[in-house]
Scaffold this active site. Structure first.
Site, mmCIF file in Angstrom:
data_model
loop_
_atom_site.group_PDB
_atom_site.id
_atom_site.type_symbol
_atom_site.label_atom_id
_atom_site.label_comp_id
_atom_site.label_asym_id
_atom_site.label_seq_id
_atom_site.Cartn_x
_atom_site.Cartn_y
_atom_site.Cartn_z
ATOM 1 N N ARG A 49 0.412 -0.731 -0.264
ATOM 2 C CA ARG A 49 -0.121 0.239 0.040
ATOM 3 C C ARG A 49 0.949 1.254 -0.280
ATOM 4 O O ARG A 49 2.013 1.364 -0.085
ATOM 5 C CB ARG A 49 -1.068 -0.027 1.080
ATOM 6 C CG ARG A 49 -0.208 -0.787 2.557
ATOM 7 C CD ARG A 49 0.014 0.197 3.550
ATOM 8 N NE ARG A 49 -0.242 1.622 3.426
ATOM 9 C CZ ARG A 49 0.544 2.872 3.424
ATOM 10 N NH1 ARG A 49 2.109 2.165 3.919
ATOM 11 N NH2 ARG A 49 0.762 3.631 3.834
ATOM 12 N N GLY A 50 0.254 2.789 -0.538
ATOM 13 C CA GLY A 50 0.662 3.667 -0.168
ATOM 14 C C GLY A 50 1.258 4.317 -1.763
ATOM 15 O O GLY A 50 1.076 3.121 -2.479
ATOM 16 N N ALA A 51 0.766 4.968 -2.074
ATOM 17 C CA ALA A 51 0.646 5.571 -3.919
ATOM 18 C C ALA A 51 2.096 4.764 -4.974
ATOM 19 O O ALA A 51 1.762 4.431 -5.201
ATOM 20 C CB ALA A 51 0.856 7.044 -3.739
ATOM 21 N N ARG A 92 -7.728 -0.551 -6.702
ATOM 22 C CA ARG A 92 -7.817 1.042 -6.079
ATOM 23 C C ARG A 92 -7.823 2.085 -6.800
ATOM 24 O O ARG A 92 -7.028 2.045 -7.922
ATOM 25 C CB ARG A 92 -6.235 1.363 -5.024
ATOM 26 C CG ARG A 92 -6.895 -0.340 -4.105
ATOM 27 C CD ARG A 92 -5.462 0.285 -3.080
ATOM 28 N NE ARG A 92 -6.407 1.327 -2.072
ATOM 29 C CZ ARG A 92 -5.713 1.992 -0.779
ATOM 30 N NH1 ARG A 92 -4.158 1.569 -0.563
ATOM 31 N NH2 ARG A 92 -6.149 2.116 0.023
ATOM 32 N N GLN A 199 -2.692 3.278 9.603
ATOM 33 C CA GLN A 199 -1.056 2.983 9.518
ATOM 34 C C GLN A 199 -0.399 3.673 9.521
ATOM 35 O O GLN A 199 0.687 2.976 10.259
ATOM 36 C CB GLN A 199 -1.414 2.922 8.096
ATOM 37 C CG GLN A 199 -2.548 2.076 7.005
ATOM 38 C CD GLN A 199 -3.390 2.794 6.235
ATOM 39 O OE1 GLN A 199 -3.942 2.866 7.776
ATOM 40 N NE2 GLN A 199 -4.112 2.437 5.433
ATOM 41 N N ASP A 240 -1.947 10.951 -2.285
ATOM 42 C CA ASP A 240 -1.942 9.670 -3.239
ATOM 43 C C ASP A 240 -1.924 10.237 -4.407
ATOM 44 O O ASP A 240 -1.971 9.638 -5.626
ATOM 45 C CB ASP A 240 -3.287 9.112 -2.776
ATOM 46 C CG ASP A 240 -3.072 8.412 -1.957
ATOM 47 O OD1 ASP A 240 -2.941 8.906 0.059
ATOM 48 O OD2 ASP A 240 -2.921 7.015 -1.504
ATOM 49 N N LYS A 251 -4.804 10.031 3.274
ATOM 50 C CA LYS A 251 -5.187 9.300 3.507
ATOM 51 C C LYS A 251 -7.380 10.343 4.577
ATOM 52 O O LYS A 251 -6.068 11.083 5.010
ATOM 53 C CB LYS A 251 -4.487 8.843 4.746
ATOM 54 C CG LYS A 251 -5.528 7.517 5.424
ATOM 55 C CD LYS A 251 -5.947 6.219 5.017
ATOM 56 C CE LYS A 251 -5.760 6.072 3.705
ATOM 57 N NZ LYS A 251 -5.947 4.867 3.771
HETATM 58 O O1 MRU Z 1 -4.932 3.727 1.713
HETATM 59 P P1 MRU Z 1 -2.864 3.364 1.774
HETATM 60 O O2 MRU Z 1 -2.606 2.884 3.242
HETATM 61 O O3 MRU Z 1 -2.653 2.988 0.676
HETATM 62 O O4 MRU Z 1 -2.993 4.768 2.206
HETATM 63 C C1 MRU Z 1 -1.694 5.108 1.709
HETATM 64 C C2 MRU Z 1 -2.011 6.857 2.038
HETATM 65 O O5 MRU Z 1 -3.014 7.758 2.307
HETATM 66 C C3 MRU Z 1 -0.437 7.491 2.177
HETATM 67 O O6 MRU Z 1 0.261 9.243 2.773
HETATM 68 C C4 MRU Z 1 0.239 8.243 0.547
HETATM 69 O O7 MRU Z 1 -0.217 7.310 -0.769
HETATM 70 C C5 MRU Z 1 1.144 8.717 0.306
HETATM 71 S S1 MRU Z 1 2.481 7.172 0.514
HETATM 72 C C6 MRU Z 1 4.152 8.041 0.084
#
Ligand code: MRU
Length: 348
Positions: A49-51, A92, A199, A240, A251
């Site tokens: 997870r994470g962009a 996603r 998270q 994201d 998030k």
């Molecule tokens: O649902 P997630 O855990 O994938 O959400 C992640 C976030 O919102 C992060 O802050 C975002 O992806 C930036 S990651 C460098």
């Protein structure tokens, strides 16, 4: 880093290996994905997870799906590439890095239509590895540019996890914190726990403790009081998707933190690589917001915490308007007071 977020293991017959983020912090377990569908599930279930990290995962997933058609002719191979890209892109909707990485891979595949499928596959694997390595470099640059925004003794609040676990390595928001700490800037980091999926508690707290960075965990609803007590001087979060005017999806809960920061006169910073910008959207209104399953809200701490049958609203992200953002840090530098003109100039 003591862990590897995601990597490709082996050659063309290899697999995508990633740390299972649903098992952290209790267990450090790695999963190996050998089909595109396994990558789709890993993204969907937030094992990765994470962009930036899901963009890398999708690029690797495309190889896994495409190689099933490598024995056929080029038209069948390209058809398979398109089909797998569409499937992975649906995993996603909010983080634009997913579509960005898949577009980069499919554009390359199309440009190789005069080569054999095996040759094209080899080039695609090189590209997927390049996407990972470039992200690692961009994260270091984000840290280098952003470190100066933090001052010695600052309390720094972050939301969710925009760390090494969310990218190839080093992170985005946490890159700023890491780089400042490496320069000797003494910081006190506060991590929002980040309901519903925690998270911040499970990942940010774990990751920063692994790196020996001073971190204190708070529940999301404590941020305002923490600011009122004068313990927060800076907020740094990841993103994201960032629209052309600087409106930023991140998030769920980020928008509330930005409003609190504004009320308390605290600079609110966003850190993200250029792959997180969606310049096709003039503002944040067009950003698709993922809605997830109700049980993420009705169940917590391993048990049901809400009555059976209760109605639930579970958006995974929100959009912070650019006017609340003091600066966006990218691998190219710092965009102060982001708006459409400043962002255009930054990428010119
Ligand atoms: O649902 P997630 O855990 O994938 O959400 C992640 C976030 O919102 C992060 O802050 C975002 O992806 C930036 S990651 C460098």
């Amino acid at each position: 880093m003591a862990f590897t977020t995601i990597e490709w293991v082996g050659g063309l017959d290899g697999c995508a290996r990633m740390i299972d983020q649903t098992r952290l912090p209790g267990e450090e377990v790695y999963i190996e994905c050998r089909t595109a569908e396994e990558v789709f599930d890993a993204i969907r279930r937030l094992q990765v997870r994470g962009a930036p990290a899901i963009g890398i995962a999708a690029a690797m997933g495309l190889i896994l799906g495409a190689r099933e058609a490598a024995g056929g002719g080029t038209p069948a191979f390209l058809a398979r590439v398109r089909e797998v890209a569409a499937r992975l892109n649906a995993a996603r909707p909010t983080a634009v890095n997913l579509g960005w990485a898949l577009r980069r891979m499919t554009t390359l595949a199309e440009s190789l239509r005069d080569r054999s499928a095996t040759e094209a596959l080899a080039r695609l694997l090189t590209e997927a590895r390049a996407i990972r390595d470039e992200d690692a470099r961009m994260c270091r640059e984000i840290g280098r540019h952003g470190a100066a925004l933090l001052r010695d003794g600052d309390g720094v609040l972050t939301h969710c996890n925009a760390g090494a676990l969310a990218a190839a390595e080093y992170g985005t928001a946490l890159a700023v914190i890491r780089a400042a700490a490496e320069r000797g800037t003494r910081l006190k980091v506060y991590a929002d726990e980040t309901r519903p999926l925690l998270q911040g508690a499970r990942l940010t707290a774990w990751e920063l403790m692994q790196s020996g960075i001073d971190v204190t965990l708070i529940c999301d609803n404590m941020a305002g009081w923490l600011m009122r007590l004068g313990r927060v001087q800076r907020v740094v979060v990841g993103a994201d998707r960032i629209a052309a005017n600087g409106d930023t999806a991140n998030k769920i809960g980020t928008y509330s933190v930005a409003l609190l920061a504004r009320e308390h006169g605290i600079p609110f910073y966003v850190a993200a690589p250029s792959s997180t910008f969606d310049l096709s959207l003039s503002d944040g209104q067009g950003i698709p917001i993922e809605e997830r399953q109700p049980d993420e809200v009705t169940c917590a701490f391993g048990r049901r915490t809400a009555p059976e049958g209760v109605k639930v609203f579970n958006p995974a992200f929100d959009v912070t308007p650019a006017r609340l953002i003091a600066a966006i840090v990218t691998e190219r530098g710092v965009i102060e007071r982001p708006d459409a003109a400043a962002i255009r100039a930054h990428f010119a």
